[in-house]
Write a protein that holds these residues in place. Structure first.
Motif, PDB file in Angstrom:
ATOM      1  N   HIS B 168     -25.071  28.911  -1.161  1.00  0.00           N
ATOM      2  CA  HIS B 168     -24.324  27.658  -1.267  1.00  0.00           C
ATOM      3  C   HIS B 168     -22.834  27.875  -1.075  1.00  0.00           C
ATOM      4  N   GLU B 169     -22.322  29.012  -1.550  1.00  0.00           N
ATOM      5  CA  GLU B 169     -20.878  29.215  -1.410  1.00  0.00           C
ATOM      6  C   GLU B 169     -20.464  29.390   0.045  1.00  0.00           C
ATOM      7  N   HIS B 172     -20.833  26.120   2.047  1.00  0.00           N
ATOM      8  CA  HIS B 172     -19.811  25.159   1.663  1.00  0.00           C
ATOM      9  C   HIS B 172     -18.432  25.590   2.158  1.00  0.00           C
ATOM     10  N   MET B 173     -18.162  26.870   2.077  1.00  0.00           N
ATOM     11  CA  MET B 173     -16.860  27.378   2.525  1.00  0.00           C
ATOM     12  C   MET B 173     -16.701  27.222   4.031  1.00  0.00           C
ATOM     13  N   GLN B 220     -20.272  17.711   4.417  1.00  0.00           N
ATOM     14  CA  GLN B 220     -19.747  18.471   3.293  1.00  0.00           C
ATOM     15  C   GLN B 220     -20.122  17.932   1.904  1.00  0.00           C
ATOM     16  N   LYS B 238     -19.540  26.689 -16.353  1.00  0.00           N
ATOM     17  CA  LYS B 238     -18.649  26.207 -15.298  1.00  0.00           C
ATOM     18  C   LYS B 238     -18.929  24.736 -15.013  1.00  0.00           C
ATOM     19  N   MET B 313     -10.938  17.812  -5.358  1.00  0.00           N
ATOM     20  CA  MET B 313     -11.795  18.203  -4.237  1.00  0.00           C
ATOM     21  C   MET B 313     -12.750  17.083  -3.856  1.00  0.00           C
ATOM     22  N   ILE B 355      -9.677  22.803  -0.025  1.00  0.00           N
ATOM     23  CA  ILE B 355     -10.096  24.208  -0.053  1.00  0.00           C
ATOM     24  C   ILE B 355      -9.481  24.914  -1.252  1.00  0.00           C
ATOM     25  N   GLY B 358     -11.075  23.705  -4.389  1.00  0.00           N
ATOM     26  CA  GLY B 358     -12.422  24.249  -4.533  1.00  0.00           C
ATOM     27  C   GLY B 358     -12.408  25.676  -5.050  1.00  0.00           C
ATOM     28  N   TRP B 359     -11.460  26.465  -4.556  1.00  0.00           N
ATOM     29  CA  TRP B 359     -11.395  27.840  -5.039  1.00  0.00           C
ATOM     30  C   TRP B 359     -10.936  27.905  -6.479  1.00  0.00           C
ATOM     31  N   THR B 362     -14.043  27.311  -8.473  1.00  0.00           N
ATOM     32  CA  THR B 362     -14.924  28.475  -8.527  1.00  0.00           C
ATOM     33  C   THR B 362     -14.354  29.584  -9.400  1.00  0.00           C
TER      34      THR B 362
HETATM   35  C1  HDD Z   1     -12.612  20.985   2.840  1.00  0.00           C
HETATM   36  C2  HDD Z   1     -13.006  21.517   1.803  1.00  0.00           C
HETATM   37  C3  HDD Z   1     -13.929  21.003   0.726  1.00  0.00           C
HETATM   38  C4  HDD Z   1     -14.425  19.729   0.442  1.00  0.00           C
HETATM   39  C5  HDD Z   1     -14.150  18.460   1.185  1.00  0.00           C
HETATM   40  C6  HDD Z   1     -15.304  19.844  -0.720  1.00  0.00           C
HETATM   41  N1  HDD Z   1     -15.315  21.148  -1.122  1.00  0.00           N
HETATM   42 FE1  HDD Z   1     -16.333  21.893  -2.745  1.00  0.00          FE
HETATM   43  N2  HDD Z   1     -15.472  23.748  -2.417  1.00  0.00           N
HETATM   44  C7  HDD Z   1     -14.757  24.082  -1.312  1.00  0.00           C
HETATM   45  C8  HDD Z   1     -14.258  23.240  -0.341  1.00  0.00           C
HETATM   46  C9  HDD Z   1     -14.504  21.864  -0.266  1.00  0.00           C
HETATM   47  C10 HDD Z   1     -14.511  25.585  -1.177  1.00  0.00           C
HETATM   48  C11 HDD Z   1     -13.059  25.987  -1.107  1.00  0.00           C
HETATM   49  O1  HDD Z   1     -15.000  26.065   0.020  1.00  0.00           O
HETATM   50  C12 HDD Z   1     -15.346  26.123  -2.393  1.00  0.00           C
HETATM   51  C13 HDD Z   1     -14.719  27.211  -3.243  1.00  0.00           C
HETATM   52  C14 HDD Z   1     -15.773  28.291  -3.365  1.00  0.00           C
HETATM   53  C15 HDD Z   1     -16.874  27.844  -2.532  1.00  0.00           C
HETATM   54  O2  HDD Z   1     -17.970  28.362  -2.455  1.00  0.00           O
HETATM   55  O3  HDD Z   1     -16.509  26.736  -1.859  1.00  0.00           O
HETATM   56  C16 HDD Z   1     -15.787  24.865  -3.131  1.00  0.00           C
HETATM   57  C17 HDD Z   1     -16.510  24.952  -4.301  1.00  0.00           C
HETATM   58  C18 HDD Z   1     -17.287  23.927  -4.855  1.00  0.00           C
HETATM   59  C19 HDD Z   1     -18.106  24.059  -6.026  1.00  0.00           C
HETATM   60  C20 HDD Z   1     -18.242  25.316  -6.882  1.00  0.00           C
HETATM   61  C21 HDD Z   1     -19.232  26.279  -6.311  1.00  0.00           C
HETATM   62  C22 HDD Z   1     -19.375  27.546  -7.133  1.00  0.00           C
HETATM   63  O4  HDD Z   1     -18.517  27.832  -7.980  1.00  0.00           O
HETATM   64  O5  HDD Z   1     -20.343  28.267  -6.910  1.00  0.00           O
HETATM   65  C23 HDD Z   1     -18.732  22.833  -6.219  1.00  0.00           C
HETATM   66  C24 HDD Z   1     -19.695  22.453  -7.322  1.00  0.00           C
HETATM   67  C25 HDD Z   1     -18.288  21.972  -5.134  1.00  0.00           C
HETATM   68  N3  HDD Z   1     -17.409  22.662  -4.333  1.00  0.00           N
HETATM   69  C26 HDD Z   1     -18.693  20.654  -4.960  1.00  0.00           C
HETATM   70  C27 HDD Z   1     -18.127  19.789  -4.020  1.00  0.00           C
HETATM   71  C28 HDD Z   1     -18.474  18.399  -3.920  1.00  0.00           C
HETATM   72  C29 HDD Z   1     -19.491  17.669  -4.811  1.00  0.00           C
HETATM   73  C30 HDD Z   1     -17.738  17.848  -2.922  1.00  0.00           C
HETATM   74  C31 HDD Z   1     -17.843  16.396  -2.524  1.00  0.00           C
HETATM   75  C32 HDD Z   1     -17.239  15.754  -1.756  1.00  0.00           C
HETATM   76  C33 HDD Z   1     -16.917  18.927  -2.358  1.00  0.00           C
HETATM   77  N4  HDD Z   1     -17.181  20.100  -3.057  1.00  0.00           N
HETATM   78  C34 HDD Z   1     -16.009  18.788  -1.286  1.00  0.00           C
END
Ligand code: HDD
Ligand code: HEM
Ligand code: HEM
Lengths: 348, 422
Positions: B168-169, B172-173, B220, B238, B313, B355, B358-359, B362
């Motif tokens: 998932h990470e 999503h990244m 996303q 978390k 985020m 971004i 999100g970090w 995490t």
């Molecule tokens: C453009 C970037 C972006 C956008 C629009 C989103 N995220 Fe995100 N998110 C990230 C970029 C990101 C990231 C920077 O890529 C992270 C940090 C670590 C990772 O795995 O992804 C993250 C982490 C992250 C985590 C923690 C994962 C972990 O700790 O294992 C969760 C639960 C979500 N996201 C959920 C969401 C939800 C429900 C969104 C709904 C719209 C969302 N994110 C939009």
């Protein structure tokens, strides 16, 4: 497994010094006054380094990765005890890489900004080369002490002294020497060719002088090099051979045999590195508590197996692509590059 | 370290996505022979060259910093989690070779071979991103070793790499990178277009960038939801911090916005949607969601930071997804109203904020653990005194580097404008 990894580290280090070293040397050369050849020289260096410097830089990363996955204790001891030199090295790497790229890819090329980039590039090349030497010299002094807590003992003592300084100067001179030899074959402009030959002669002299300094300075250390070398005749022979090869080098240089001079110069540096390694093998460092050898400090076998596997499979991809890179840009030499009008339709 | 990563991650995201945009433009040029596409390819190429160099040097700093700042961590973690780094290193190496070939190979290779080297830059960058996130996933969901008396035994690097947080990470990244960079580039070109500069070029650029940006933005939130489900399972503390959930229960509401207050254990000014959190976390309205009350106080992450970062985020994710839908709607009709272009301009920086946010979710959400449930962060720090100087040094260096990069990219844009007049 461990032998293979030592081989990989050695090969990566050698390639880093030979290939990356020429890049560093090019920066050092640009620090020197060049009169009206300055622009032409910059042009040659841009063209010679541009396609390959990122790849050359990767050898260092490879070493770091192998160390921290395969020999974590060695890696962490290094990073803790040589914290300051490592930081200095990093700052140098950051400034150097950015200045070189910025100089080439700045969309608006004007006198002032270009001069700043060149100056930064040259200065950080010299700086980084010296710190690399200082780090290399600090590995085996027996002063590194992971248990030290005082500011002086923990931060400065491991790398402070005449000997590391001398090695730093030595490395910088070797780099500049390698670069001069290398650049001779990268240009067709007669004045520039003559300039690089002249520089090669200068730095050849400096390599010998600083090499002597290294020997002299090592007398202040726990293990002095002359004594160590007398005990190891093989090393003595290797060093003598490296020095003697200068004669061969100048013979080829006079005959303008570009490829042969490069091979001889690389051979000399290889010999120096080998002599250095053989002196301490298989120890990676010697700390105040005793030597840390690659054999004792390796990660568990399962990890080493995966590391070797990754390196072998990686090599299958990396070496062919590297060879392709060098074939396209290097062996074709300066001539073809000029016919093609420099890199890219944008010119440079 | 966190700071270096926060810096590196921006360049890494750009470094993974820009080559893909560039290759697309290059492909269109080779197919259609329209010189505007060539112009565009070379414009982006210069940007890629600059950003790659900065990404490469900031990445080098990171690889050293792991040892400089976290010797305790690296000593036990290196042999376990070095594997993705060694694969990452391989991918970077290929990338560095490919970028040399692409940048300088315009007249030396057959056009399609040359195109392939450009594509290889993007692909290997992408692959290396996927690898390195495995290391972070392992910190969240440790695997591949037994922890016996403060040391790792029975190390299995393969299992560590394929840890349960990796899928998932990384998904999503990588989507986040595409979405953030696609929208940012689209926004910049929308702005240039609105200013009447080189309209043909900028419209083409905008379309290419938004194919990636809009598509990734729409997907996303779904992937984010999946990430949330995984976090609920792997790191309930978390999730509780993300949601500001202080007390466990069934049919718990989802709190939107608001500021959690750790003292009173309540969330101020939040809007509650009944039962939704239970539904989202475990696909069942009546399921139980674990709150912070199940964890000793000293094991709580900083709730306020995590909750707010998560809200940021998700808010950005929702806005970008909406923007993506609107974009495709109008792209199908062939014209873009001015307000949509202005919206693109306004949203240009949002993805990068997401971004970073999100970090923070995490990483801060994992605290006080550096390896979740096993090693505490404070046990892993370097024993060398005086770390603040290190911090200031790199702060200064990175700020200078960031300023220089922005300045250079501005000059790129200026140069293009001069060329096309306007
Ligand atoms: C453009 C970037 C972006 C956008 C629009 C989103 N995220 Fe995100 N998110 C990230 C970029 C990101 C990231 C920077 O890529 C992270 C940090 C670590 C990772 O795995 O992804 C993250 C982490 C992250 C985590 C923690 C994962 C972990 O700790 O294992 C969760 C639960 C979500 N996201 C959920 C969401 C939800 C429900 C969104 C709904 C719209 C969302 N994110 C939009
Ligand atoms: C593979 C990737 C990563 C590794 C190995 C890593 C490593 C670490 C470590 C060791 C810590 C604990 C130290 C501390 O509390 O400061 C930490 C915390 C942190 N990291 Fe990361 N990290 C990674 C990715 C990232 C990224 C990409 C960001 C981007 C913004 C980030 C942001 C943070 C933040 C904000 C903290 C601060 C936590 C705090 O101080 O409470 N990390 N990370
Ligand atoms: C502890 C964490 C990390 C380390 C040690 C690290 C290491 C590195 C290194 C050594 C480089 C330079 C390679 C080169 O010369 O080409 C680099 C660049 C890069 N890193 Fe990281 N990295 C880390 C975190 C991340 C994260 C979390 C991502 C994103 C998902 C990432 C993606 C990239 C990318 C895409 C590049 C290529 C740069 C470009 O193309 O501009 N890295 N990294």
């Amino acid at each position: 497994m461990i032998d293979l990894l030592i081989l990989f580290i050695g090969a990566a280090l050698l390639l880093y010094v030979l290939l990356g070293g020429s890049d560093f040397g090019a920066g050092i050369i640009e620090l020197l006054p060049a009169g009206n050849l300055r622009e032409a020289q910059k042009e040659v260096i841009n063209r010679a380094m541009g396609p390959v410097w990122e790849a050359n830089h990767m050898w260092l990363i490879l070493i770091v990765v192998i160390l921290f996955m395969g020999f974590p204790t060695i890696f962490t001891t290094l990073m803790i005890s040589l914290h300051l030199p490592m930081l200095a090295l990093l700052v140098g790497i950051v400034v150097r890489g950015s200045a070189f790229t910025f100089r080439h890819y700045d969309a608006i090329q004007e006198e002032k900004s270009q001069r700043v980039y060149t100056w930064l590039f040259g200065l950080s090349s010299l700086w980084t080369a010296c710190w690399l030497g200082i780090i290399a010299a600090s590995l085996n002094r027996g002063i590194i002490d992971p248990a030290a807590r005082g500011i002086w003992a923990a931060w400065f003592a491991p790398w402070w002294g005449l000997y590391p300084l001398a090695v730093g100067a030595f490395v910088a001179c070797i780099y500049a020497f390698l670069a001069s030899i290398y650049l001779v074959g990268e240009t067709e402009v007669p004045e520039l060719k003559r300039r690089f030959v002249r520089l090669a002669a200068w730095f050849n002299g400096l390599v010998v002088v600083t090499g002597g300094l290294v020997f002299a300075a090592s007398m202040t250390e726990r293990t002095s090099l002359p004594a160590a070398f007398l005990r190891a005749p093989l090393n003595l022979a290797v060093m003598a051979l490296a020095t003697l090869l200068f004669v061969v080098l100048w013979f080829f240089l006079a005959k303008r045999r570009t490829m042969l001079t490069r091979i001889v110069a690389s051979g000399q540096v290889t010999l120096i590195l080998m002599g250095w390694y053989v002196l301490y093998a298989p120890n990676a460092l010697i700390t105040a508590q005793g030597p840390l050898s690659f054999y004792d400090q390796a990660a568990p076998p399962a990890t080493l197996r995966q590391l070797v596997l990754a390196l072998l499979i990686g090599s299958l991809f990396i070496f062919p692509s590297l060879i392709y890179l060098f074939r396209i840009f290097k062996l074709s030499g300066g001539k073809q590059a000029k016919a093609a009008g420099g890199p890219g339709p944008l010119g440079s | 370290m966190a700071f270096s990563l926060g810096f590196h991650i921006i360049f890494a995201a750009i470094g993974m996505t820009m080559p893909l945009l560039m290759s697309t433009a290059h492909y269109l040029y080779l197919k259609k022979k329209d010189p505007v596409y060539l112009e565009l390819t070379q414009m982006w190429m210069k940007g890629v060259a600059i950003l790659f160099a900065v990404g490469a040097v900031s990445g080098t700093v990171l690889s050293f910093e792991l040892g400089l700042l976290w010797p305790g961590f690296m000593q036990s973690a290196g042999p376990i989690i070095g594997m993705p780094f060694s694969w990452e290193g391989t991918a970077f190496f290929l990338e560095a070779v490919a970028i040399g070939l692409f940048l300088y190979g315009w007249k030396r290779m057959r056009p399609w071979v040359h195109w392939c080297t450009g594509l290889l830059v993007g692909v290997s960058g992408f692959v290396s991103g996927i690898f390195v996130v495995a290391a972070n996933g392992w910190m969240n969901a440790p695997a591949g070793f037994d922890w016996v008396g403060g040391a790792a035994r029975n190390i299995n690097p393969v299992r560590a790499m394929f840890n349960r947080a990796w899928p998932h990470e990384s998904l999503h990244m990588q989507l986040g990178a595409l979405s953030a960079v696609g929208c940012a580039v689209g926004g910049i070109h929308a702005w240039l277009y609105l200013r009447g500069r080189a309209p043909a070029l900028n419209l083409k650029a905008l379309r290419i960038a938004m194919i990636f940006g809009a598509a990734a933005s729409i997907v996303q939130p779904f992937v984010g939801h999946y990430a949330g489900e995984r976090v609920a399972e792997l790191q309930p503390a978390k999730l509780a911090a993300i949601e500001g959930l202080f007390t466990s229960g069934r049919r718990v509401p989802l709190t939107v916005g608001g500021l959690p207050d750790v003292e009173t254990r309540t969330v101020k000014w939040g809007v509650e949607i009944p039962g939704l959190l239970s539904l989202l976390a475990h696909r069942d309205l009546n399921s139980e969601v674990v709150g912070l009350d199940r964890f000793p106080r000293q094991d709580w992450p900083p709730v306020l930071i995590v909750h707010v970062a998560f809200q940021i985020m998700v808010a950005i994710g929702s806005v970008l997804a909406l923007l993506g839908v609107l974009y495709f709607w109008f792209a199908r009709r062939g014209t873009f109203p001015r307000w949509l272009l202005w919206a693109l301009v306004g949203c240009a920086p949002l993805g990068m904020f997401a971004i970073e946010a999100g970090w923070v979710v995490t990483e801060v959400g994992r605290q006080p653990w550096i390896i979740y449930g096993i090693v505490r962060t404070r046990d892993a720090v370097t024993p060398v005194p005086g770390m603040v100087y290190h911090f200031y040094l790199f702060l200064g260096l990175y700020l200078a580097l960031a300023a220089a990069t922005v300045w250079l990219l501005r000059r790129q844009i200026l140069a293009v404008q001069q060329k096309f007049g306007g």
